[in-house]
Design an enzyme around this catalytic site. Structure first.
Site, PDB file in Angstrom:
ATOM      1  N   SER A 245      50.695  31.049  49.334  1.00 25.39           N
ATOM      2  CA  SER A 245      51.842  31.800  48.819  1.00 25.39           C
ATOM      3  C   SER A 245      52.501  32.731  49.825  1.00 25.39           C
ATOM      4  O   SER A 245      53.561  33.297  49.523  1.00 25.39           O
ATOM      5  CB  SER A 245      51.447  32.595  47.574  1.00 25.39           C
ATOM      6  OG  SER A 245      51.330  31.720  46.469  1.00 25.39           O
TER       7      SER A 245
ATOM      8  N   TYR B  84      54.069  36.578  37.830  1.00 26.14           N
ATOM      9  CA  TYR B  84      54.065  35.733  39.022  1.00 26.14           C
ATOM     10  C   TYR B  84      54.342  34.288  38.637  1.00 26.14           C
ATOM     11  O   TYR B  84      53.679  33.731  37.756  1.00 26.14           O
ATOM     12  CB  TYR B  84      52.699  35.842  39.695  1.00 26.14           C
ATOM     13  CG  TYR B  84      52.648  35.350  41.118  1.00 26.14           C
ATOM     14  CD1 TYR B  84      53.043  36.176  42.169  1.00 26.14           C
ATOM     15  CD2 TYR B  84      52.191  34.071  41.408  1.00 26.14           C
ATOM     16  CE1 TYR B  84      52.977  35.738  43.478  1.00 26.14           C
ATOM     17  CE2 TYR B  84      52.128  33.622  42.709  1.00 26.14           C
ATOM     18  CZ  TYR B  84      52.522  34.456  43.742  1.00 26.14           C
ATOM     19  OH  TYR B  84      52.465  34.023  45.045  1.00 26.14           O
ATOM     20  N   SER B  85      55.339  33.678  39.283  1.00 30.07           N
ATOM     21  CA  SER B  85      55.736  32.326  38.905  1.00 30.07           C
ATOM     22  C   SER B  85      56.052  31.460  40.116  1.00 30.07           C
ATOM     23  O   SER B  85      57.053  31.672  40.800  1.00 30.07           O
ATOM     24  CB  SER B  85      56.965  32.373  37.977  1.00 30.07           C
ATOM     25  OG  SER B  85      57.410  31.067  37.682  1.00 30.07           O
ATOM     26  N   ASN B  86      55.205  30.492  40.366  1.00 33.94           N
ATOM     27  CA  ASN B  86      55.488  29.510  41.414  1.00 33.94           C
ATOM     28  C   ASN B  86      56.719  28.686  41.065  1.00 33.94           C
ATOM     29  O   ASN B  86      57.414  28.187  41.956  1.00 33.94           O
ATOM     30  CB  ASN B  86      54.279  28.587  41.607  1.00 33.94           C
ATOM     31  CG  ASN B  86      53.099  29.312  42.214  1.00 33.94           C
ATOM     32  OD1 ASN B  86      53.121  29.707  43.370  1.00 33.94           O
ATOM     33  ND2 ASN B  86      52.050  29.501  41.424  1.00 33.94           N
TER      34      ASN B  86
ATOM     35  N   GLY C 163      47.968  34.650  49.938  1.00 35.26           N
ATOM     36  CA  GLY C 163      48.047  33.250  49.547  1.00 35.26           C
ATOM     37  C   GLY C 163      46.708  32.708  49.090  1.00 35.26           C
ATOM     38  O   GLY C 163      45.683  32.979  49.719  1.00 35.26           O
TER      39      GLY C 163
ATOM     40  N   SER D  78      34.970  33.576  44.109  1.00 33.26           N
ATOM     41  CA  SER D  78      34.354  33.128  42.867  1.00 33.26           C
ATOM     42  C   SER D  78      34.127  34.283  41.906  1.00 33.26           C
ATOM     43  O   SER D  78      33.602  34.086  40.808  1.00 33.26           O
ATOM     44  CB  SER D  78      33.011  32.439  43.163  1.00 33.26           C
ATOM     45  OG  SER D  78      32.130  33.332  43.835  1.00 33.26           O
TER      46      SER D  78
END
Length: 421
Positions: free
Chosen positions: A132, A229-231, A373, A400
């Protein structure tokens, strides 16, 4: 390990290399010593006129002492300790970093192994998928076009991409370019519904494929009424760049940013290219959170596109941040607009989001400007302070746990705060 060079020590090593009798031995000693950048020998350096063998032995003794000192310094370096902790405590296979001071000197760090099977060393400043962070490159390209009068920030996206956004996911007549850049458009984020990467690592996706996934779902909120948040928004911005420039988004970003900022180790992987070129540590992932780590280095990154497809080295990311803030890439008016932020949700306290740019509060006071990212196999964090100190941290698996994620952020904070503590 961390590596940093100084002009005087480099010049001394060059003089030692000039003594041919024991050049092979000297070369091995040089390879063992820390060095971040190659700096040429001192001009007109005077070599003492006495026994070359005695001179060589003295130089070698001094260099060995430097190596010992460097090792001691590394063991006490706060950032190195944190990278070691990322590997030991949080089980990232590898961690690597590049930290650039305000005068342009860079120190490199590594921890862990580059390959869990062979235990190969982590390449210093190796290539990683920067995911990102690509959004900032996309945003800069859009803002360049704004500066050229080809796009208006508060114009509906409908003006440039008629009828692209219709239906329950949103309405392009009500969503502005600015809202797409700052994640206030309300467009649903397609990455919520993409398959597990181990089932889709070889799948090639077009931007239209990704939008089709998103547009099956309802908008998260009315444009401008919230932040999420939007790809998906950045996939639309990629299409906007292509429409206005008449070029593929990959070409536009390469010409307008990568070449202009001399980012020699940053590139947009071509269609259906799954590998990473150049030295790199392998990236790992698991089918389930906390599961066995599997090699996921090679994958088709097209599902990231204008939201997350780029590959770079940590030091090149730093060069990008410097070029962004020093005016190489944007005019002052567009950089000012980029740095105007809104409140966010789901990010650390005190962080806010501008136009493809995060404002990051630092523990030492002040802020950094950057991004981050996450893509299967790699996570990156970094940015630049107002006084020009830049840092990029990468690990070779996604966290994780929340503790692991925050430890990467803490390491970034340490790197950016080093001169202020």
């Amino acid at each position: 390990m961390s590596r940093l060079s100084s002009p005087s020590s480099t010049a001394r090593r060059m003089r030692v290399l000039a003594v041919t009798a024991l050049s092979a031995l000297t070369a091995m000693s040089v390879a063992a010593a820390p060095a971040a950048a190659v700096i040429g020998p001192e001009v007109g350096a005077n070599v003492p006129q006495h026994n070359p063998a005695d001179e060589l032995q003295a130089e070698l003794d001094e260099m060995r002492q430097e190596v010992k000192e460097a090792k001691r310094n590394r063991s006490n370096d706060a950032l190195q300790k944190q990278l070691n902790g990322l590997v030991k405590k949080h089980k990232f296979p590898a961690a690597l970093a590049a930290v650039r001071d305000s005068e342009g000197r860079t120190r490199y760090y590594t921890a862990g192994v580059g390959d869990l099977k062979t235990k190969a060393k982590v390449p210093v400043d190796g290539y990683v998928r920067i995911a990102s962070n690509t959004k900032t490159f996309t945003a800069v390209t859009v803002l360049q076009l704004v500066g050229e009068g080809k796009i208006k920030l508060d114009e509906p996206i409908e003006t440039y991409l008629p009828k692209l956004i219709r239906g329950k996911a949103g309405d392009g007549r009500k969503i502005t370019v600015r809202q797409l850049l700052q994640h206030t458009s309300g467009l649903p984020n397609y990455t919520r519904w993409i398959p597990n990467i181990f089932d889709a690592r070889d799948r090639y996706s077009t931007p239209q494929d990704l939008l089709k996934i998103a547009f099956k779902h309802k908008a998260s909120f009315a444009p401008g009424k919230n932040w999420e948040y939007s790809n998906t928004g950045y996939t639309v911005l990629g299409l906007l760049i292509e429409k206005v420039t008449g070029k593929p988004v990959s070409t536009a970003i390469t010409d307008r940013i990568i070449k202009r900022a001399s980012l020699r180790h940053t590139y947009w992987p071509g269609k259906k290219v799954k590998t990473i070129r150049g030295p790199h540590a392998k990236g790992y992932g698991s089918r389930k959170p906390g599961g066995k780590l599997l090699d996921i280095t090679n994958l088709d990154p097209s599902w990231g596109g204008a939201a997350g497809q780029l590959i770079a080295t940590p030091s090149d990311l730093n060069r990008f941040w410097v070029a962004l803030m020093d005016g190489t890439l944007l005019k002052p008016a567009q950089l000012k607009a980029m740095k105007k932020t809104v409140k966010t949700s789901g990010m650390p306290a005190g962080w806010s989001y501008g136009l493809g740019l995060m404002k990051i509060t630092l523990s030492c006071g002040g802020v950094a400007w950057g991004h981050g990212g996450d893509i299967d196999g790699y996570e990156t964090r970094g940015g630049i302070t107002d006084d020009g100190r830049a840092a990029a941290i990468a690990v070779t698996a996604l966290p994780s746990s929340d503790a692991g994620a925050m430890s990467v952020i803490k390491a970034t904070d340490t790197a950016l705060c080093a001169k202020k503590r």
